[in-house]
Enzyme design. Sequence first.
Site: not given
Length: 239
Positions: A9, A47, A50, A133, A143, A145-147
Amino acid sequence: MSRTVLVTGGTSGIGRAVAARFAADQAEVFITGRHPDTVEQAAKELGVHGVACDATDPVRVAALADRFPTLDVLVNAAGGLPPSAPGAAVPELAAVLAEWQANLEQNLLSAVLTTTALRARLAAGSSIISIGSIGAERRGGSYGAAKAALAAWNASLSSELGPQGITSNVIAAGYVTGTNFFQGQLADDRHRALVEETHNKRPGTVEDIAETVRFLASLGARHITGQTLHVNGGAFTTR
């Protein structure tokens, strides 16, 4: 000797700032993202290298891991709020299931898959840092709960990898500007409320998180592992 760093990410927001910080230290940095054109453009600007990779796709994650004979730092920064699905013709329970599955895939399983694929490439002295988070502590919904699950998994991962000299930590970020998290939908009054919750009366920046990542990957943090570090200006405090 230059270190090899992978930031999932890494095309925008926190991930991009992390990649830029390690690149400034002359590390060999790789970033990933789902869209080849976005990855190519970000890599050129920073630089760095990717690689287009959907971190929720086991086949593509396995192919990504094959690129690395060794890896010094893994930063699981892929995540965020999945796009809202149109709900008009979707049964209520099906919509709830889709929302929870999307958040678990994007914010937990992406890190689990990437780390599992690459853990054999991590030698003693390596570091894993995952971006969590403040939403795991309050008002986070699917969200959050996932974190929260990300932090629980990290504690287990640390116990497994610690004997090999590998550290594993989570940075629980508070409100951070300079990201696409709110997808342009954050109202001014909500921004002010989030800032008011902090002790230092300012929002976080992507550079705040990047510097904390850099510290956790440094020699000074070799005895810090299995932890969730809250970087939020005091909006959520621990003891």
